[in-house]
Write an enzyme that holds these catalytic residues in place. Structure first.
Site, PDB file in Angstrom:
ATOM      1  N   ASP A  10      15.158 -23.972  10.873  1.00 32.96           N
ATOM      2  CA  ASP A  10      15.578 -24.746  12.042  1.00 32.96           C
ATOM      3  C   ASP A  10      15.266 -23.898  13.278  1.00 32.96           C
ATOM      4  O   ASP A  10      15.994 -22.966  13.599  1.00 32.96           O
ATOM      5  CB  ASP A  10      17.075 -25.028  11.921  1.00 32.96           C
ATOM      6  CG  ASP A  10      17.676 -25.723  13.118  1.00 32.96           C
ATOM      7  OD1 ASP A  10      16.924 -26.191  13.982  1.00 32.96           O
ATOM      8  OD2 ASP A  10      18.919 -25.775  13.185  1.00 32.96           O
TER       9      ASP A  10
ATOM     10  N   GLU B 221      17.545 -25.510  22.607  1.00 35.79           N
ATOM     11  CA  GLU B 221      18.204 -26.581  21.848  1.00 35.79           C
ATOM     12  C   GLU B 221      19.481 -26.088  21.190  1.00 35.79           C
ATOM     13  O   GLU B 221      20.479 -26.824  21.111  1.00 35.79           O
ATOM     14  CB  GLU B 221      17.244 -27.134  20.791  1.00 35.79           C
ATOM     15  CG  GLU B 221      17.719 -28.414  20.109  1.00 35.79           C
ATOM     16  CD  GLU B 221      18.587 -28.177  18.886  1.00 35.79           C
ATOM     17  OE1 GLU B 221      19.152 -29.150  18.371  1.00 35.79           O
ATOM     18  OE2 GLU B 221      18.703 -27.006  18.437  1.00 35.79           O
TER      19      GLU B 221
ATOM     20  N   ASP C 171      13.733 -31.991  13.522  1.00 34.77           N
ATOM     21  CA  ASP C 171      14.774 -30.998  13.291  1.00 34.77           C
ATOM     22  C   ASP C 171      15.107 -30.948  11.809  1.00 34.77           C
ATOM     23  O   ASP C 171      14.457 -31.598  10.987  1.00 34.77           O
ATOM     24  CB  ASP C 171      16.015 -31.306  14.130  1.00 34.77           C
ATOM     25  CG  ASP C 171      16.644 -30.039  14.701  1.00 34.77           C
ATOM     26  OD1 ASP C 171      16.840 -29.085  13.915  1.00 34.77           O
ATOM     27  OD2 ASP C 171      16.948 -30.000  15.910  1.00 34.77           O
TER      28      ASP C 171
END
Length: 411
Positions: free
Chosen positions: A203, A237, A258
């Site tokens: 991620d 983010e 994502d």
């Protein structure tokens, strides 16, 4: 699972996904994982991504802080689209210097100190980087007996041990350590023969690799896109800012890439694409989400739908910043998100294939080229009662059992 029919309003006359260079995707992912980029310390990974876009002959520009706005020109300027992945990862920051020569740290992004214990790290000081390890305050059973098993799981219960001869606060100061130094957690990636990728920071380094692989497929094919497409790479983010200030003003729809948590109560699976229906900020756009589902169905991309209760992405930041755009999310199923994560090459290939099809697809609505639409050409969601359950046919069964018959049959 993915035996649903194509959503109402879509037909099988949709773009075909392009072949994905999986060697390229894997190499890009591994390179990115070796580039430390906790939120706030992302310059190096931004420079690398810009160089990669240049190698792909894709134009781009940078915001003041380093978010990347790339452009692949289509046959029409508007309503155009964006696809966003984030370059920043979770990490930590030095918040105190201890009298025993250890460092107090605070997390960057949301993650548990349970996964920090034992992590190898790099500390970036004003004089250069230093390596170390995050350890519990009670790190040795030989010294503390069973107390090591009962200490709480909090960031107050861990400290950073440098690989230096430092045994006091003065020693730390002499080495140039200071409050505010960034701490990057080593990724330690491994790709297994079974196709799994074990690593921290999948991620969203894996998502960035999927986006770049899809861009490469489009550029290599020479296909002309129906509208301009803007690959976006954000740098904040993990702290909730994300795509708040990186969008072109004429973007009408945006797909975020994502990770999707695989856990009890979730539908996501490591080997499949996950199409998110909502996150903690609210539902994604109905029409754009169903378009992604239809593209997955037509291209036999194995996928699931899921709802994320404790999770938000770049799309939420874009909407909260006041952008009137349609948003959706495409994810790769991931186990142990924000910890020592694991996904599978099947899921990454599926994400890249889906993105390549989406870039070739017409916009959700031609009326989106205007900031304000008339009622007569505004979309409608289906309200009629469903008919008899149709036979899914052999194609649906093939999509479930052989999601990538050509690419993976011999692997």
């Amino acid at each position: 699972m993915d035996l649903h029919q194509i959503p109402t309003g879509f037909s099988r006359d949709l773009p075909q996904a392009l072949p994905i260079d999986m060697d390229y995707l894997q190499q890009v992912m591994l390179t990115l994982l070796e580039l430390p980029s906790p939120t706030g310390y992302t310059d190096q990974v931004v420079h690398w991504t810009c160089e990669e876009l240049e190698r792909l002959a894709v134009e781009y520009e940078l915001t003041r802080r380093g978010a990347i706005r790339a452009n692949i020109q289509g046959s029409r300027r508007a309503p155009d689209r964006a696809i966003v992945a984030h370059l920043d990862t979770i990490g930590a920051m030095v918040s105190g210097l201890k009298d025993n020569g250890r460092l107090v740290i605070t997390p960057i992004g949301t993650w548990s100190s349970r996964f920090a214990e034992g992590a190898r790290v790099t500390v970036y000081t004003d004089q250069g980087s230093r390596s170390g390890t995050i350890v519990p305050l009670l790190a040795s059973g030989h010294a503390f007996d069973t107390a090591v098993d009962t200490q709480p799981v909090t960031w107050d219960q861990v400290e950073l041990r440098l690989d230096e001869q430092v045994y006091s606060r003065t020693d730390l100061e002499m080495l140039g350590l200071a409050v505010g130094d960034f701490v990057a957690v080593d990724a330690n990636p491994r790709v297994t023969p079974a196709g799994f990728i074990d690593s921290r920071h999948l991620d969203d380094k894996a998502g960035v690799a999927c986006l770049l692989a899809a861009v490469k497929a489009v550029m290599d094919s020479g296909v002309v896109l129906p509208v301009d497409c803007h690959p976006l790479f954000t740098i904040s983010e993990e702290v909730g800012v994300g795509a708040s200030a990186v969008l072109h003003q004429d973007v009408a729809e945006m797909v975020a890439i994502d990770t999707a948590p695989q856990a009890p109560g979730q539908e996501s699976i490591e080997t499949r694409v996950t199409i998110g229906m909502r996150d903690s900020s609210g539902p994604f756009d109905w029409h754009l989400t169903r378009k992604l589902i239809a593209l997955s169905q037509v291209n036999s991309i194995a996928h699931v739908r899921d709802v994320f209760r404790f999770y938000r992405c770049d799309a939420a930041a874009a909407l909260e910043a006041g952008n009137d755009i349609r948003t959706a999310i495409v994810c790769f199923g991931t186990d142990a998100t924000h910890g020592y994560e694991r996904t599978h090459l099947h899921a990454l290939e599926g994400v890249a294939r889906l993105l390549s099809a989406y870039m070739q697809a017409p916009p959700v609505s031609s009326s989106d080229q205007r900031k304000l639409a008339q009622r007569e050409d505004f979309n409608q969601q289906p309200m009629e009662e469903a008919g008899e359950h149709p036979d899914p046919g052999p194609e649906a069964a093939t999509a479930q059992t052989e999601p990538y018959p050509e690419a993976w049959r011999n692997n």
